[in-house]
Design a protein around this motif. Sequence first.
Motif, mmCIF file in Angstrom:
data_model
loop_
_atom_site.group_PDB
_atom_site.id
_atom_site.type_symbol
_atom_site.label_atom_id
_atom_site.label_comp_id
_atom_site.label_asym_id
_atom_site.label_seq_id
_atom_site.Cartn_x
_atom_site.Cartn_y
_atom_site.Cartn_z
ATOM 1 N N VAL A 174 39.140 -44.913 -3.973
ATOM 2 C CA VAL A 174 39.160 -46.089 -4.688
ATOM 3 C C VAL A 174 38.410 -47.265 -3.982
ATOM 4 C CG1 VAL A 174 40.594 -48.277 -5.837
ATOM 5 C CG2 VAL A 174 40.842 -45.769 -6.607
ATOM 6 N N GLN A 175 38.762 -47.410 -2.726
ATOM 7 C CA GLN A 175 38.494 -48.479 -1.965
ATOM 8 C C GLN A 175 36.703 -48.325 -1.708
ATOM 9 O OE1 GLN A 175 37.246 -49.509 1.232
ATOM 10 N NE2 GLN A 175 36.888 -47.336 2.130
ATOM 11 N N ALA A 176 36.371 -47.116 -1.637
ATOM 12 C CA ALA A 176 34.972 -46.971 -1.416
ATOM 13 C C ALA A 176 34.118 -47.258 -2.651
ATOM 14 C CB ALA A 176 34.586 -45.398 -1.228
ATOM 15 N N TYR A 177 34.657 -46.721 -3.909
ATOM 16 C CA TYR A 177 34.073 -47.191 -5.108
ATOM 17 C C TYR A 177 33.972 -48.774 -5.314
ATOM 18 C CZ TYR A 177 33.383 -42.436 -7.178
ATOM 19 O OH TYR A 177 32.995 -41.182 -7.472
ATOM 20 N N LEU A 178 35.376 -49.380 -4.980
ATOM 21 C CA LEU A 178 35.155 -50.966 -5.209
ATOM 22 C C LEU A 178 34.268 -51.724 -4.392
ATOM 23 C CD1 LEU A 178 38.987 -51.581 -5.329
ATOM 24 C CD2 LEU A 178 37.481 -51.193 -7.320
ATOM 25 N N ALA A 179 34.107 -51.103 -3.089
ATOM 26 C CA ALA A 179 33.340 -51.837 -2.203
ATOM 27 C C ALA A 179 31.846 -51.587 -2.641
ATOM 28 C CB ALA A 179 33.397 -51.169 -0.766
ATOM 29 N N LEU A 180 31.443 -50.930 -3.548
ATOM 30 C CA LEU A 180 30.093 -50.692 -3.977
ATOM 31 C C LEU A 180 29.927 -51.441 -5.403
ATOM 32 C CD1 LEU A 180 29.581 -46.884 -3.549
ATOM 33 C CD2 LEU A 180 28.683 -48.533 -2.117
ATOM 34 N N MET A 181 30.964 -51.781 -6.035
ATOM 35 C CA MET A 181 30.731 -52.445 -7.257
ATOM 36 C C MET A 181 30.345 -53.959 -7.360
ATOM 37 S SD MET A 181 34.259 -51.488 -9.298
ATOM 38 C CE MET A 181 34.690 -49.679 -9.756
ATOM 39 N N GLU A 182 29.282 -53.978 -8.385
ATOM 40 C CA GLU A 182 28.845 -55.481 -8.642
ATOM 41 C C GLU A 182 29.449 -56.001 -10.032
ATOM 42 O OE1 GLU A 182 24.819 -53.990 -9.234
ATOM 43 O OE2 GLU A 182 24.488 -53.691 -7.165
ATOM 44 N N GLU A 183 29.557 -57.203 -9.950
ATOM 45 C CA GLU A 183 30.023 -58.049 -11.257
ATOM 46 C C GLU A 183 28.985 -57.898 -12.230
ATOM 47 O OE1 GLU A 183 31.667 -62.378 -12.675
ATOM 48 O OE2 GLU A 183 32.005 -61.942 -10.600
ATOM 49 N N LYS A 184 29.237 -57.454 -13.375
ATOM 50 C CA LYS A 184 28.588 -57.347 -14.588
ATOM 51 C C LYS A 184 28.620 -58.242 -15.692
ATOM 52 C CE LYS A 184 26.623 -53.491 -12.940
ATOM 53 N NZ LYS A 184 25.114 -53.390 -12.461
ATOM 54 N N LEU A 185 30.061 -58.523 -16.046
ATOM 55 C CA LEU A 185 30.374 -59.474 -17.033
ATOM 56 C C LEU A 185 31.461 -60.216 -16.489
ATOM 57 C CD1 LEU A 185 30.292 -56.941 -20.178
ATOM 58 C CD2 LEU A 185 28.621 -58.523 -19.790
ATOM 59 N N ARG A 186 31.610 -61.493 -17.314
ATOM 60 C CA ARG A 186 32.651 -62.525 -17.157
ATOM 61 C C ARG A 186 33.163 -62.894 -18.535
ATOM 62 N NH1 ARG A 186 33.207 -66.728 -12.101
ATOM 63 N NH2 ARG A 186 32.560 -64.713 -11.143
ATOM 64 N N LEU A 187 34.451 -62.585 -18.744
ATOM 65 C CA LEU A 187 34.938 -63.129 -20.130
ATOM 66 C C LEU A 187 35.941 -63.936 -20.217
ATOM 67 C CD1 LEU A 187 35.532 -58.899 -21.309
ATOM 68 C CD2 LEU A 187 33.478 -60.646 -21.528
ATOM 69 N N THR A 188 35.974 -64.559 -21.293
ATOM 70 C CA THR A 188 36.929 -65.980 -21.334
ATOM 71 C C THR A 188 38.224 -65.220 -21.948
ATOM 72 O OG1 THR A 188 36.344 -66.272 -23.609
ATOM 73 C CG2 THR A 188 35.045 -67.557 -21.923
ATOM 74 N N ARG A 189 39.367 -66.257 -22.137
ATOM 75 C CA ARG A 189 40.526 -65.525 -22.463
ATOM 76 C C ARG A 189 40.270 -65.046 -24.103
ATOM 77 N NH1 ARG A 189 45.932 -69.219 -22.489
ATOM 78 N NH2 ARG A 189 45.701 -68.521 -20.195
ATOM 79 N N VAL A 190 39.631 -65.708 -24.946
ATOM 80 C CA VAL A 190 39.100 -65.403 -26.218
ATOM 81 C C VAL A 190 38.499 -63.957 -26.355
ATOM 82 C CG1 VAL A 190 37.922 -66.186 -28.429
ATOM 83 C CG2 VAL A 190 39.203 -67.694 -27.104
ATOM 84 N N GLN A 191 37.722 -63.892 -25.241
ATOM 85 C CA GLN A 191 36.627 -62.622 -25.312
ATOM 86 C C GLN A 191 37.785 -61.677 -24.892
ATOM 87 O OE1 GLN A 191 33.617 -64.123 -22.886
ATOM 88 N NE2 GLN A 191 32.228 -63.921 -24.407
#
Length: 446
Positions: A174-191
């Motif tokens: 898990v930590q190896a995958y998380l360290a490679l991840m990139e932010e793709k989307l940011r959602l509001t509370r409604v979303q």
Amino acid sequence: MSDFAYSYARPSTLEQRPDGAALLLSAFSEEGLDNETACFFWGRLRNSWLAARALSTLAKVVASRFVPQSAALRDPIVTAGAGQLRFEAFSSCNGVYARLDMGPEALDGEFLSSGTTNVDFNEPMVNALARISRTEPVLLSVGQQEVVLERAAGKVVERKVALPERWIKGLTSVQAYLALMEEKLRLTRVQAIQLVQGIPAGSSKADYYLVLRGPRPSFVPVATAGAVRVGGVHRLRLLDGLLPLCEAVRVYATPDGQASAFVLELGGGQRFLLALSADVWRGFSGEGNQLDTLMEELPAEWVSGANQLFRGNEVFNPSLFALEHNLAPNTVERLCASLSAMGLLGFDLADNQHFYRRLPFKLGRILSLNPRLKNARALLDAADDVQLVGVGPGGRTEARVRGTGVWHTVVVGGAEGPRCTCPWFSSHQGQRGPCKHILAAQMRYL
């Protein structure tokens, strides 16, 4: 495989006091790890109702299993230190990872030491969390060594639990995958609420892709530019009670689409992460995504020395560590892999940094929890189990490696990825780490 027995010397309790309920969680201790520490943290939860909802979601993850053959396990891990608490857990099938981070804003208390415990989320615990009201003050203590839930109706004592080997293997991947991840989307509370409403019905066997259609998040069966692959999308229903409460959601994914993660900003110093493996049938414990880095052993005193420098939840910055100790970047990369292989490193997506986890330090687990690496070294120890065939253009090296009753052809080196004729490679095409034959050839010839 055997499990690690975690025994506890005295009970944890949920006590009713004049100023509210006090939840006292006892701590696991193993040789060499804060055996004399009586208490890691004691204090009040500033928003106990929200914390209870997040912990209930964590319990929901722990109780879930998306592969019928998986065993039911209920043992979240708690790490205290550096002014925060982290509650971590896997689904019983090991394909879902969840973590609740509670920072200084969420806690009103004192950290007496740092350390790690694992507690049992049985039905009495789940019921107690469900009964916490919006205005109810709750005291939390992470301390000594057995797990007991105590209420007016009685108490439940958990004298001994076992931490499965695949939990630590899962933490590694898990930590190896998380360290490679990139932010793709940011959602509001409604979303976020729309995200819950848009999860396809039933148990999906096909991949879905999360996209924004205008302002609304949607799951579609066909990949498009910027879409986030979500394998086993029905697993996101684990968040249906928490998503409507969050302030925002950040969606992350690895570049190759082999894992995705959803980070819920709950406010008040609380954050909840849910990470999904690529497919329902894939547990994080079997990914093998650190094996390439573990091929070359580091001196045991290096790994042990690094372990002595860090306490629970402290930041581990590989670049800074390399500069401070005059180490080459590839050496620190191997050090990170070794620490991670014992479950000692986690990764915080929101802060983009590693954190330390005070699990038992046993170097032998690097091999015992990575049988492909162990088997590759056994092939190298044999006289003729790995044989050179030839070296082609660009350093592309072909070898013969003994299998069970058959020889496999392995090609490593050069610009292209390694290949092998064994069934493991044919099934996974390198997506779950290298097979033992590729590892042996790489260790011998590269």
